[in-house]
Design a protein around this motif. Structure first.
Motif, mmCIF file in Angstrom:
data_model
loop_
_atom_site.group_PDB
_atom_site.id
_atom_site.type_symbol
_atom_site.label_atom_id
_atom_site.label_comp_id
_atom_site.label_asym_id
_atom_site.label_seq_id
_atom_site.Cartn_x
_atom_site.Cartn_y
_atom_site.Cartn_z
ATOM 1 N N ARG A 20 0.998 -1.310 -0.035
ATOM 2 C CA ARG A 20 -0.032 0.081 -0.066
ATOM 3 C C ARG A 20 1.096 1.325 -0.094
ATOM 4 O O ARG A 20 2.024 1.236 0.686
ATOM 5 N N SER A 21 0.612 2.401 -0.792
ATOM 6 C CA SER A 21 1.308 3.550 -0.847
ATOM 7 C C SER A 21 1.203 4.056 0.555
ATOM 8 O O SER A 21 0.231 3.954 1.136
ATOM 9 N N ARG A 178 8.589 5.151 1.131
ATOM 10 C CA ARG A 178 7.555 4.626 2.006
ATOM 11 C C ARG A 178 7.420 5.342 3.257
ATOM 12 O O ARG A 178 7.101 4.749 4.306
ATOM 13 N N ASP A 218 8.239 6.054 -3.460
ATOM 14 C CA ASP A 218 6.818 6.544 -2.831
ATOM 15 C C ASP A 218 7.019 7.585 -1.432
ATOM 16 O O ASP A 218 7.409 6.709 -0.468
#
Length: 506
Positions: A20-21, A178, A218
């Motif tokens: 999941r971003s 992330r 990300d």
């Protein structure tokens, strides 16, 4: 089995984990908190109807954010609180510099490791506190610091040519993959460095020198900026501003009550100080009023702003002034005084940016004038307006007895470090002073009554009914007319200098 007990890629796949971003993660967790009626940004006061709703809308929209506002408006505090919207732990390929997701590896290290070990690839768990990176923009920041560069030492150690991707030393931004990356004071970043952020914000990838490497990073970007910077030191280049999705404007507290909550929360008052010094709400109001007066003062640069740090430092300083006095006099407990408030001048002088007229006056004198204005403003909340009392002939002037006593040539010295006994003795000299306080505030305790008596003298001086002059160890109150002959001024030149000047004749 807890998710953090998972140690291999195979076990992670079996657990049903889905990548999941970071923006999706922030969005999902914000939705959960809103639905649960939780406080999303605890400790941030005064923004409940303005900044925080804008910020929540930006997170729900998965936007990069710029917090725009003057200094001391909790911009960095807000950015740091966004960490609480991240998952507590996320899986990463063990040993990866770029926090690689085991199911979506990014770096050549992670890809090679997974290709070699498959489902036996070791997995580590990264706490959300390690997913926040903050960088203060300074003129010496380079592209290598933020993005990365070829590392000749790594190339020599690994015996690799510069064309090999493994010789890249990644900068702060790739290492924030992330996670949340914050750049404070963005306009201070040189324009050519700002240009290096274009691709990251728009396409999410980076380019390092001549390497044909594409890293779809990300990252949730949060920037902070001061409007003053747009004209004085630098600016945000237009294409970069265009790529920042939401610009949220912060502001100073819109009421004294909000300012007091912030100051009480942030002031670092030691337990022993709390046990020794008794405070009251009036002193809190005075501290906050100084900031209000400074933001409206003709001596202070309005574009620079007056930080909340001013009130925090001033409150800490006045508590320390009271503590010092108690220690000197061997007292185990003391009550705050107006003298402690006035002793906080050093906490103000470095917190305000003066315009030319303010520089001519001097920082210390400007600080004392701001404090005087704060006293004048709040005096009217606790005592009748002296100017109106002069005009009302139907009832006696409550301040007449005090004025007449000073008019007879009497003076009172309220010294900064006087013991409670000497402090009380000095105030009791003034006939009618206690009567004014007990008539208007009959239910106050003894300590607050003494405080209000001192406050009344300062208020009368601010309204030009009596004179207030600075002496070496405190404040002297006397008749206004007699002081006009010597022309002393509170917060002005030293008494020795005053004596050297010829007296004016009327």
């Amino acid at each position: 089995m807890k998710s953090t007990d998972i140690r291999t890629l195979g076990d992670l796949k079996k657990s049903g984990y889905q990548p999941r971003s970071v923006k999706q993660e922030l969005r999902d967790n914000l939705i959960a908190k809103l639905q649960a009626k939780e406080d999303v940004f605890p400790g941030i006061y005064g923004y409940e109807e303005t900044v925080i709703p804008d910020l929540q809308r930006a997170i729900l929209s998965m936007h990069h954010i710029n917090l725009l506002g003057l200094r001391g408006q909790a911009k960095t505090r807000i950015a740091r609180l966004m960490v609480e919207l991240l998952d507590e732990y996320i899986p990463v390929v063990e040993g990866s510099e770029l926090n690689d997701d085991p199911l979506e590896p990014l770096s050549i290290y992670a890809k090679n490791l997974i290709a070699e070990k498959g489902d036996a690839t070791p997995v580590a768990w990264l706490h959300r506190s390690d997913r926040y990176t903050e960088k203060l923009a300074t003129p010496d920041v380079s592209v290598a610091d933020l993005i990365g560069d070829a590392d000749p030492i790594k190339a020599a150690t690994l015996k690799l040519p510069y064309s090999d991707e493994r010789v890249i030393h990644f900068g702060l931004i790739p290492r924030s993959h992330r996670g949340i990356f914050v750049i404070n004071e963005l306009p201070d970043l040189q324009a050519r460095i700002q240009v290096s952020l274009f691709n990251i914000l728009q396409e999410g990838d980076i380019q390092i020198r001549g390497f044909k490497v594409r890293l779809p990073l990300d990252i949730q970007f949060v920037f902070t900026a001061n409007p003053e910077d747009y004209t004085n030191r630098g600016s945000i280049v237009t294409p970069l501003k265009d790529r920042i999705d939401s610009q949220i404007i912060t502001h100073y507290p819109k009421s004294i009550e909000i300012g007091k909550r912030i100051t009480k929360q942030e002031a670092r008052i030691k337990p022993e100080q709390k046990g020794m010094v008794v405070s009251n709400e009036i002193i809190h109001d005075l501290v906050e009023q100084v900031a209000v007066e400074a933001r409206a003062s003709e001596f202070v640069d309005a574009k620079s702003g007056v930080s909340a740090r001013l009130t925090i430092a001033a409150y800490e300083s006045l508590i320390s002034a009271a503590e010092r006095r108690a220690l000197i006099n061997g007292e185990k407990k003391t009550y705050v005084r107006i003298a402690d408030f006035l002793a906080a001048v050093p906490a103000l002088t470095g917190k305000v940016e003066l315009v030319y007229e303010g520089e001519q006056e001097g920082a210390g004198i400007v600080a004392e004038k701001l404090m005087g204005k704060a006293i004048r403003t709040l005096f009217l909340q606790y005592f009748p307006d002296p100017d109106k009392q002069k005009k009302v002939k139907s009832r006696p002037n409550p301040y007449k007895e005090v004025q007449d006593w000073f008019g007879a040539g009497n003076t009172v010295d309220v010294l900064n470090d006087s013991s409670d006994k000497d402090y009380h003795k000095a105030l009791e000299q003034v006939p009618g002073l206690r009567g004014i306080v007990t008539f208007l505030h009959p239910n106050e305790d003894a300590d607050t009554t003494w405080f209000l008596m001192e406050f009344c003298l300062h208020g009368l001086a601010e309204h030009s009914l009596i004179s207030r002059n600075r002496v070496q160890a405190g404040t002297q109150f006397k008749d206004l007319l007699s002081s006009m002959f010597t022309m002393p001024s509170f917060g002005g030149e030293d008494d020795e200098d005053e004596e050297e000047k010829p007296r004016r004749r009327r």
